[in-house]
Design a protein around this motif. Structure first.
Motif, PDB file in Angstrom:
ATOM      1  N   PRO A  89      -0.149  14.597   7.512  1.00  0.00           N
ATOM      2  CA  PRO A  89      -1.078  15.232   6.580  1.00  0.00           C
ATOM      3  C   PRO A  89      -2.170  14.274   6.124  1.00  0.00           C
ATOM      4  CG  PRO A  89       0.999  14.725   5.482  1.00  0.00           C
ATOM      5  CD  PRO A  89       1.202  14.468   6.949  1.00  0.00           C
ATOM      6  N   ASP A  90      -3.415  14.725   6.242  1.00  0.00           N
ATOM      7  CA  ASP A  90      -4.564  13.940   5.781  1.00  0.00           C
ATOM      8  C   ASP A  90      -5.254  14.745   4.683  1.00  0.00           C
ATOM      9  OD1 ASP A  90      -6.838  12.114   5.731  1.00  0.00           O
ATOM     10  OD2 ASP A  90      -6.266  11.497   7.729  1.00  0.00           O
ATOM     11  N   GLY A  91      -6.582  14.854   4.694  1.00  0.00           N
ATOM     12  CA  GLY A  91      -7.296  15.537   3.632  1.00  0.00           C
ATOM     13  C   GLY A  91      -7.187  17.048   3.721  1.00  0.00           C
ATOM     14  N   SER A  92      -7.465  17.723   2.589  1.00  0.00           N
ATOM     15  CA  SER A  92      -7.282  19.174   2.508  1.00  0.00           C
ATOM     16  C   SER A  92      -8.395  19.857   1.738  1.00  0.00           C
ATOM     17  CB  SER A  92      -5.946  19.497   1.815  1.00  0.00           C
ATOM     18  OG  SER A  92      -4.835  19.042   2.542  1.00  0.00           O
ATOM     19  N   ALA A  93      -8.443  21.177   1.890  1.00  0.00           N
ATOM     20  CA  ALA A  93      -9.298  22.054   1.097  1.00  0.00           C
ATOM     21  C   ALA A  93      -8.463  23.258   0.699  1.00  0.00           C
ATOM     22  CB  ALA A  93     -10.526  22.483   1.899  1.00  0.00           C
ATOM     23  N   ILE A  94      -8.903  23.974  -0.334  1.00  0.00           N
ATOM     24  CA  ILE A  94      -8.148  25.145  -0.787  1.00  0.00           C
ATOM     25  C   ILE A  94      -9.058  26.359  -0.815  1.00  0.00           C
ATOM     26  CG2 ILE A  94      -8.552  24.862  -3.268  1.00  0.00           C
ATOM     27  CD1 ILE A  94      -5.455  25.438  -3.571  1.00  0.00           C
ATOM     28  N   ASP A  95      -8.499  27.545  -0.494  1.00  0.00           N
ATOM     29  CA  ASP A  95      -9.306  28.750  -0.515  1.00  0.00           C
ATOM     30  C   ASP A  95      -9.029  29.555  -1.791  1.00  0.00           C
ATOM     31  OD1 ASP A  95      -7.017  30.363  -0.080  1.00  0.00           O
ATOM     32  OD2 ASP A  95      -7.317  30.432   2.087  1.00  0.00           O
ATOM     33  N   VAL A  96      -9.752  30.649  -1.968  1.00  0.00           N
ATOM     34  CA  VAL A  96      -9.658  31.416  -3.206  1.00  0.00           C
ATOM     35  C   VAL A  96      -8.314  32.127  -3.354  1.00  0.00           C
ATOM     36  CG1 VAL A  96     -12.145  31.730  -3.438  1.00  0.00           C
ATOM     37  CG2 VAL A  96     -10.807  33.394  -2.119  1.00  0.00           C
ATOM     38  N   ASP A  97      -7.546  32.217  -2.273  1.00  0.00           N
ATOM     39  CA  ASP A  97      -6.225  32.838  -2.333  1.00  0.00           C
ATOM     40  C   ASP A  97      -5.115  31.820  -2.582  1.00  0.00           C
ATOM     41  OD1 ASP A  97      -7.138  35.495  -1.822  1.00  0.00           O
ATOM     42  OD2 ASP A  97      -7.390  34.948   0.284  1.00  0.00           O
ATOM     43  N   GLY A  98      -5.502  30.553  -2.757  1.00  0.00           N
ATOM     44  CA  GLY A  98      -4.503  29.522  -3.029  1.00  0.00           C
ATOM     45  C   GLY A  98      -3.864  28.924  -1.797  1.00  0.00           C
ATOM     46  N   ASN A  99      -4.420  29.213  -0.616  1.00  0.00           N
ATOM     47  CA  ASN A  99      -3.919  28.603   0.616  1.00  0.00           C
ATOM     48  C   ASN A  99      -4.508  27.207   0.778  1.00  0.00           C
ATOM     49  OD1 ASN A  99      -2.485  30.995   1.545  1.00  0.00           O
ATOM     50  ND2 ASN A  99      -4.505  31.860   1.950  1.00  0.00           N
TER      51      ASN A  99
END
Length: 301
Positions: free
Chosen positions: A200-210
């Protein structure tokens, strides 16, 4: 339908360690860095890329109230004025071990800046998790981190996500404000090393919490639902994705930074060490800018 990765810009030079993508809605640019080369970059959707030569290795970029950008350097925070291509040191991290440098950074939904540090040699777990509050306080929330990565928030569930790539784990913590200051609950494992290929490296999140997580050495970005289940795996045609950010006017384009560091030249693919775009059927949650006043903080030179 599985989205196909494409290059952000055919003219973009191959990066060593492209990292820290950040979409600034204020100026319409995607920002990112090449850490070993001490370069900050930005681009519009038309592919026009601009470069800013930094004073040291810069690991991440976030916006501020004005035109300036707030950067995490090696052991300092910096302010970049893109109109003049000038950098000014904002503060130094006096309490960091000498072998440490900054890594991932992002602002929470209330505009506080969070950033993690790591042992530059990746041998010791000497990293820390810091927060520069809107009020200008510098607070340490965690120690003993290997490689700090993945900063994301799901306010609907009062969740903050934080990853340690050295351990291969993404943690989840209860996240709230108490008297205007961030408050974290105990770190619990959200997903472990066996979730998907790679680390696991960097992440982003969407409006549904995924949570959309770039997988170093896994060649993919995985979409993880709030229950910790993988619901999608996107092949990005690059072996070392480093991070991702939702991009574009509707924030439905996933921008993925990748690295070429450590790969043999003769086996390198065109997408290794590049910035890739994928059209996804998801909408990214807006990543706030730093809402504190950088002009009132003590600036050292």
């Amino acid at each position: 339908m599985t989205p196909t990765a494409r290059l952000l810009s055919p003219s973009l030079p191959q990066g060593v360690l492209y990292e820290g993508p950040y979409f600034s809605r204020a100026d319409g640019h995607l920002w990112w860095v090449d850490i070993p080369r001490s370069v900050v970059l930005r681009a519009r959707l038309n592919g026009l890329v601009e470069r800013f030569a930094g004073p040291e290795r810069i690991s991440a970029v976030v916006g501020t109230f004005g035109h300036a950008m707030l950067l995490t350097g090696e052991r300092s925070l910096w302010v970049l004025d893109p109109r003049k291509s000038t950098f000014k040191r904002l503060l130094s991290l006096e309490d960091e071990p000498l072998q440490n440098r900054c890594n991932d950074a992002k602002c929470d939904p209330f505009g506080n800046l969070w950033f993690g540090t790591m042992d530059d040699s990746e041998l010791q777990s000497s990293g820390k998790l810091w927060c520069l509050t809107v009020g200008g306080e510098l607070l340490c929330f965690m120690e003993g981190i290997g490689i700090s990565n993945t900063l994301a928030w799901d306010l609907t569930r009062h969740c903050m996500y934080f990853g340690d790539s050295k351990r291969g784990v993404i943690f989840v913590m209860d996240f709230r404000l108490s008297d205007g200051l961030p408050e974290l609950g105990p770190a619990e494992q959200f997903v472990g090393p066996d979730l998907a290929p790679g680390v696991p490296d960097g992440s982003a999140i969407d409006v549904d919490g995924n949570l959309w997580n770039a997988r170093w050495d896994g060649g993919c970005v995985v979409c993880i639902n709030p229950n910790g289940e993988v619901v999608r795996i996107l092949d990005v045609k690059a072996r070392r994705p480093t991070s991702c950010a939702f991009y574009g006017p509707n924030q439905s384009i996933l921008a993925v930074t990748t690295a070429s560091v450590g790969l043999e030249t003769q086996t390198m693919e065109p997408f290794d060490g590049n910035v890739l775009l994928l059209d996804v059927d998801a909408t990214g949650d807006t990543v706030p800018f730093y809402k504190g006043s950088i002009s009132t903080l003590s600036v050292t030179k």
